[in-house]
Design a protein around this motif. Structure first.
Motif, PDB file in Angstrom:
ATOM      1  N   ARG A   1       0.821  -1.219   0.000  1.00 23.70           N
ATOM      2  CA  ARG A   1       0.000   0.000   0.000  1.00 23.70           C
ATOM      3  C   ARG A   1       0.856   1.272   0.000  1.00 23.70           C
ATOM      4  NH1 ARG A   1      -5.120   2.076  -1.153  1.00 23.70           N
ATOM      5  NH2 ARG A   1      -5.574   3.812   0.240  1.00 23.70           N
TER       6      ARG A   1
ATOM      7  N   GLN B   1       2.215   1.857  -3.324  1.00 26.21           N
ATOM      8  CA  GLN B   1       1.147   2.285  -4.245  1.00 26.21           C
ATOM      9  C   GLN B   1       0.940   3.797  -4.170  1.00 26.21           C
ATOM     10  OE1 GLN B   1      -2.570   0.290  -3.579  1.00 26.21           O
ATOM     11  NE2 GLN B   1      -1.699  -1.757  -3.734  1.00 26.21           N
ATOM     12  N   LEU B   2       0.835   4.308  -2.940  1.00 25.76           N
ATOM     13  CA  LEU B   2       0.563   5.730  -2.744  1.00 25.76           C
ATOM     14  C   LEU B   2       1.714   6.594  -3.220  1.00 25.76           C
ATOM     15  CD1 LEU B   2      -1.111   5.592   0.789  1.00 25.76           C
ATOM     16  CD2 LEU B   2      -2.213   5.665  -1.443  1.00 25.76           C
TER      17      LEU B   2
ATOM     18  N   ILE C   1       1.623   6.165  -7.541  1.00 23.68           N
ATOM     19  CA  ILE C   1       0.448   6.418  -8.383  1.00 23.68           C
ATOM     20  C   ILE C   1       0.464   7.824  -8.990  1.00 23.68           C
ATOM     21  CG2 ILE C   1      -1.001   7.183  -6.458  1.00 23.68           C
ATOM     22  CD1 ILE C   1      -2.056   5.189  -9.603  1.00 23.68           C
TER      23      ILE C   1
ATOM     24  N   THR D   1      -6.943  -4.173  -5.224  1.00 24.77           N
ATOM     25  CA  THR D   1      -6.429  -2.811  -5.077  1.00 24.77           C
ATOM     26  C   THR D   1      -7.545  -1.874  -4.623  1.00 24.77           C
ATOM     27  OG1 THR D   1      -4.878  -3.233  -6.883  1.00 24.77           O
ATOM     28  CG2 THR D   1      -5.210  -0.937  -6.245  1.00 24.77           C
TER      29      THR D   1
ATOM     30  N   VAL E   1      -9.026   1.661  -4.233  1.00 25.05           N
ATOM     31  CA  VAL E   1      -8.933   3.021  -4.779  1.00 25.05           C
ATOM     32  C   VAL E   1      -9.869   3.901  -3.964  1.00 25.05           C
ATOM     33  CG1 VAL E   1      -9.177   4.451  -6.854  1.00 25.05           C
ATOM     34  CG2 VAL E   1      -8.390   2.091  -7.064  1.00 25.05           C
ATOM     35  N   ASP E   2      -9.345   4.401  -2.847  1.00 23.22           N
ATOM     36  CA  ASP E   2     -10.140   5.214  -1.938  1.00 23.22           C
ATOM     37  C   ASP E   2      -9.674   6.666  -1.979  1.00 23.22           C
ATOM     38  OD1 ASP E   2      -7.697   4.996  -0.706  1.00 23.22           O
ATOM     39  OD2 ASP E   2      -8.426   3.921   1.059  1.00 23.22           O
TER      40      ASP E   2
ATOM     41  N   GLU F   1      -7.646   8.349  -0.075  1.00 22.78           N
ATOM     42  CA  GLU F   1      -6.200   8.470   0.092  1.00 22.78           C
ATOM     43  C   GLU F   1      -5.463   8.176  -1.213  1.00 22.78           C
ATOM     44  OE1 GLU F   1      -2.948   6.914   3.368  1.00 22.78           O
ATOM     45  OE2 GLU F   1      -4.370   5.459   2.554  1.00 22.78           O
ATOM     46  N   PHE F   2      -5.882   7.123  -1.884  1.00 22.90           N
ATOM     47  CA  PHE F   2      -5.283   6.726  -3.153  1.00 22.90           C
ATOM     48  C   PHE F   2      -5.509   7.808  -4.205  1.00 22.90           C
ATOM     49  CE2 PHE F   2      -5.129   4.632  -7.239  1.00 22.90           C
ATOM     50  CZ  PHE F   2      -4.213   3.608  -7.114  1.00 22.90           C
TER      51      PHE F   2
ATOM     52  N   ALA G   1      -3.104  10.398  -6.484  1.00 24.10           N
ATOM     53  CA  ALA G   1      -3.084  10.151  -7.929  1.00 24.10           C
ATOM     54  C   ALA G   1      -3.347  11.451  -8.690  1.00 24.10           C
ATOM     55  CB  ALA G   1      -4.132   9.096  -8.284  1.00 24.10           C
TER      56      ALA G   1
END
Length: 533
Positions: A37, A40-41, A44, A56, A58-59, A61-62, A66
């Motif tokens: 995680r 990822q952050l 992205i 995965t 996608v909230d 935070e994500f 992005a």
């Protein structure tokens, strides 16, 4: 070079090799599975698109991390791991592939129903241990039994068709499906879930995971079921309350359970693993070669469309269209967007209202009108915002933030044409500016009015828009000026208004600013702009 070559796409979960190859022909692709995680952050921010499955998340935070993300492509149908509302606020398209794996999910439903009702898995483990017994594995036939289907959508409909081959009585509960669909599948409709539960020998569920459907089957519902009921869940983990399932199996009320989806995935242990009359699989509903190929192909095509700024057929946060509807509307979608782009490039006025009017038999459904309205609105706004900042997702939101009223309507009168789209823009202090278009022979888009001028031209390529006084020699002067600056005029259309005329020139090469400045010194030229369509 194709501008998409600069776009970066992260394939975050398993995707078909042929689909990846097709994506790599168009974009820069990174294939990175099982990324932690925190990583990822951190990564992205560099990507314009991400392709995911069910793992995965996608909230908010994500999505906040992005900063360049334009589209999230979900291979498969479920979207409970994506914050769709927040993605919409951020202008990020979210799409899925709802029909790509429906056959595989349907067949997995039947695989679990048959395997659990005939004790297939337990019997195989038993004889593998060197033992042999038949009596202990006595199962139940499907023939003549009542199958209750919760959710008669795409997958539920396929399940009902196959149930009839087993000569089962099929009943279903789905308050969101019209009666005509029940009739089409030959399924008996139940108005209340409790009715279905009381009458069914087998129950299978095929609904999305929402606040309404989580724990839809729990202790209360199991208490209403027939003794010896057999359950299957190939939809989403948590639709059946797992603790209630354990209690129902222990009490003997539930004779067998086939389960492909779990509240927590992946997991190493679970109380349901202890039951011999449970057949469980690790979310294999879409795990066939055929479904993988369809999922991959569809999600890649959707992502590419989104990156190109085209309509995304299976977007869930903009109006979506079926394949049949898209085929019918495709040329109208292109025309509506180009009408909006034309307006945005020739007018520099403050907009109060955008109204889209559709007429003709090709456009009679309000949902179709809504799609074309969003498409035209995107074109109108593009010229006044940062490049790439407006898309089909956030066009209405941007309009609302700017105080622009947006309306669409369907009219009956088409004048001399079989169909017509009218874009009516109310401008601050300038009345209403109109652009109208039509589709000829169901395939040729044509602009037929710009402002006060009746014209007739195909909206494509690089154009010069030049309203002028209707006097001799004006066209010649413009032609000579273009020649002086080596601008080749491929086509020219002239239209007449109330007092003036208009030239629309198709040109083959770049138009220097100097030639526009020269033409604007001509007394008879009212305006001149270069338009890219």
């Amino acid at each position: 070079m194709d501008s998409l070559k600069q776009m970066k796409v992260w394939v975050a979960e398993l995707l078909d090799d042929e689909a990846i190859a097709a994506l790599e022909e168009v974009c820069r692709v990174d294939i990175k599975y099982k990324v932690p995680r925190e990583e990822q952050l951190a990564m992205i921010k560099d990507y314009h698109a991400v392709i995911i499955r069910s793992e995965t998340v996608v909230d908010k935070e994500f999505l906040d991390a992005a900063v360049n993300l334009k589209i999230v492509g979900r291979g498969g149908s479920g979207l409970d791991n994506v914050d769709i509302d927040y993605a919409t606020n951020r202008g990020v398209i979210v799409c899925n592939t709802p029909e790509s794996n429906i056959v595989s999910a349907c067949e997995q439903t039947w695989a679990l129903m048959l395997a659990s009702s005939r004790n297939t898995s337990h019997a195989w483990q038993f004889i593998r241990s060197g033992k042999w017994d038949r009596k202990r594995f006595q199962g139940s036939e499907l023939y003549g039994k009542t199958l209750g289907i919760i959710g008669l959508g795409r997958i539920g409909g396929l399940v009902s068709q196959r149930a009839q081959a087993f000569a089962m009585r099929v009943i279903a509960y789905d308050p969101y499906i019209p009666d005509s669909r029940f009739e089409a599948f030959g399924v008996e409709k139940k108005a209340h879930l409790d009715e279905l539960i009381r009458e069914s020998d087998f129950i299978t569920i095929h609904t999305p995971k929402t606040h309404e459907t989580i724990d839809m089957i729990s202790d209360r519902e199991i208490g209403l079921m027939k003794a010896g009921v057999r359950l299957v869940n190939c939809a989403r983990g948590g639709l059946y309350n797992e603790e209630a399932l354990v209690r129902g199996l222990k009490s003997g009320k539930i004779a067998s359970l086939g389960i492909d989806v779990w509240v927590h995935e992946p997991q190493q242990d679970h109380p349901l693993y202890e039951f011999d009359n449970v057949v469980g699989t690790p979310h294999l509903g879409a795990s066939t070669h055929e479904a993988a190929a369809r999922v991959g192909s569809e999600v890649v095509n959707e992502v590419i469309s989104g990156l190109r700024g085209e309509i995304v057929k299976n977007a869930v946060n903009i109006p979506s269209v079926s394949e049949q509807t898209y085929a019918k509307l495709k040329v109208f979608i292109a025309l509506a967007e180009k009408m909006g782009k034309l307006y945005g490039q020739i007018r520099r006025e403050s907009v109060k209202k955008v109204e889209i009017e559709f007429s003709g038999r090709d456009i009679e459904n309000p949902k179709d009108a809504k799609i074309l309205s969003v498409v035209a609105l995107k074109g109108v706004l593009e010229a006044s915002v940062t490049e790439g900042a407006v898309n089909f997702v956030n066009a209405e939101l941007l309009a609302q933030q700017r105080g622009i009223e947006v309306r669409e309507r369907i009219a009956l009168e088409t004048g001399d044409y079989s169909n017509m789209i009218r874009l009516l823009v109310s401008e601050e202090g300038n009345g209403v500016f109109e652009i109208a278009g039509t589709v000829l022979e169901r395939r040729i888009p044509r602009i037929i009015r710009v402002g006060d001028y009746s014209v007739g031209f195909i909206p494509e390529g690089r154009l010069i828009y030049a309203p002028h006084k209707n006097r001799p020699g004006v066209i010649g002067k413009v032609g000579m000026a273009m020649a002086e600056y080596n601008v080749n005029i491929a086509k020219m259309v002239v239209g007449e208004g109330l007092n003036n005329s208009i030239m629309i020139l198709n040109v083959d090469n770049n138009v220097p600013e100097a030639v526009l400045e020269k033409c604007l010194t001509f007394e008879d030229i009212n305006d001149m702009k270069v338009v890219e369509l």
